[in-house]
Design a protein around this motif. Structure first.
Motif, mmCIF file in Angstrom:
data_model
loop_
_atom_site.group_PDB
_atom_site.id
_atom_site.type_symbol
_atom_site.label_atom_id
_atom_site.label_comp_id
_atom_site.label_asym_id
_atom_site.label_seq_id
_atom_site.Cartn_x
_atom_site.Cartn_y
_atom_site.Cartn_z
ATOM 1 N N THR A 185 0.853 -1.176 0.000
ATOM 2 C CA THR A 185 0.000 0.000 0.000
ATOM 3 C C THR A 185 0.894 1.233 0.000
ATOM 4 O OG1 THR A 185 -1.704 -1.182 1.217
ATOM 5 C CG2 THR A 185 -1.845 1.215 1.211
ATOM 6 N N HIS A 186 0.610 2.134 -0.929
ATOM 7 C CA HIS A 186 1.396 3.362 -1.022
ATOM 8 C C HIS A 186 0.465 4.499 -1.432
ATOM 9 C CE1 HIS A 186 4.973 5.771 -1.365
ATOM 10 N NE2 HIS A 186 4.581 6.197 -2.545
ATOM 11 N N ASN A 187 0.535 5.608 -0.698
ATOM 12 C CA ASN A 187 -0.338 6.767 -0.945
ATOM 13 C C ASN A 187 -1.810 6.371 -0.969
ATOM 14 O OD1 ASN A 187 1.831 8.507 -1.044
ATOM 15 N ND2 ASN A 187 2.042 8.369 -3.259
ATOM 16 N N GLY A 188 -2.201 5.479 -0.073
ATOM 17 C CA GLY A 188 -3.595 5.077 0.060
ATOM 18 C C GLY A 188 -4.086 4.099 -0.985
ATOM 19 N N SER A 208 9.221 -2.643 -0.852
ATOM 20 C CA SER A 208 9.090 -1.863 0.378
ATOM 21 C C SER A 208 10.202 -0.828 0.466
ATOM 22 C CB SER A 208 9.121 -2.798 1.586
ATOM 23 O OG SER A 208 8.926 -2.075 2.762
ATOM 24 N N ARG A 209 11.421 -1.238 0.168
ATOM 25 C CA ARG A 209 12.552 -0.317 0.217
ATOM 26 C C ARG A 209 12.391 0.769 -0.862
ATOM 27 N NH1 ARG A 209 15.377 2.185 3.523
ATOM 28 N NH2 ARG A 209 16.896 0.757 4.303
ATOM 29 N N MET A 210 11.889 0.373 -2.026
ATOM 30 C CA MET A 210 11.721 1.297 -3.141
ATOM 31 C C MET A 210 10.639 2.347 -2.850
ATOM 32 S SD MET A 210 11.381 0.143 -7.085
ATOM 33 C CE MET A 210 9.632 -0.133 -7.194
ATOM 34 N N PHE A 211 9.490 1.914 -2.312
ATOM 35 C CA PHE A 211 8.373 2.819 -2.087
ATOM 36 C C PHE A 211 8.408 3.494 -0.718
ATOM 37 C CE2 PHE A 211 6.575 0.374 -5.585
ATOM 38 C CZ PHE A 211 5.925 1.361 -6.313
ATOM 39 N N HIS A 212 8.883 2.804 0.314
ATOM 40 C CA HIS A 212 8.816 3.322 1.676
ATOM 41 C C HIS A 212 10.134 3.896 2.178
ATOM 42 C CE1 HIS A 212 5.246 0.357 2.312
ATOM 43 N NE2 HIS A 212 4.898 1.401 1.598
#
Length: 182
Positions: free
Chosen positions: A144-147, A169-173
């Motif tokens: 989940t990213h930006n809702g 996860s590392r890429m987006f968060h």
């Protein structure tokens, strides 16, 4: 080594240390009129029902209030907490209130740094799908990213799905990716 103590800006007569301790210059159980001490006393911290360290203090209006230690440590050493931000514990230990373990986070970033396992025993961000007459099992990576929930590749083994989730996860968060997931 003796910790460095600083006055807590929002609480008169209280100090905080960078190691997460709180001390007070007020006498305990002094009655309705507070009595200030010359030598401070270290306050015993309690644990809230959610696992965070808390203490009870009188605010400027004289009302006793329960306060989260992490928030006070951040405000004392780093400044005001902007509206809509949380104090996140980097190592996910809720009673580790050292300044070096705290950071500001949005609600979404705070959630990204959460538990590794879900109730069903699967790692966070991994779904299982059983399909067809042969009951074929596949694992799907999601994030989940930006809702918005995003679903990625399906894998025949859980190890590949976990590796995919770690990379995503590392890429987006970024720095808020749960360290146990990496």
């Amino acid at each position: 080594m003796e910790p460095i103590w600083k006055d807590i800006p929002s609480l008169d007569g209280y100090q905080a240390s960078a190691t997460g301790e709180i001390r007070s210059f007020w006498k305990r159980n002094a009655g309705p009129i507070p009595v200030k001490l010359q030598t401070p006393r270290t306050i015993s911290l309690s644990t809230s029902t959610t696992g965070y360290s808390v203490f009870r203090a009188r605010n400027r209006a004289g009302e006793r209030k329960q306060i989260r230690v992490g928030r006070i440590i951040w405000e004392t050493f780093c400044g005001a907490i902007p509206r809509g931000r949380y104090v996140d514990h980097i190592n996910r230990v809720r009673d580790d209130n050292r300044v070096c373990n705290l950071r500001l986070a949005t609600p979404a970033q705070n959630i990204w740094n959460t538990k590794l396992l879900k109730k069903n025993g699967l790692p966070k961000g991994i779904g299982i799908r059983i399909s067809g007459p042969m009951k074929t099992v596949t694992y799907r990576c999601n994030l989940t990213h930006n809702g918005k929930r995003m679903y990625f590749e399906s894998f025949k083994n859980i190890e590949s799905a976990i590796l995919c989730r770690r990379v995503l996860s590392r890429m987006f968060h970024g720095e808020f990716a749960c360290k146990e997931n990496l």
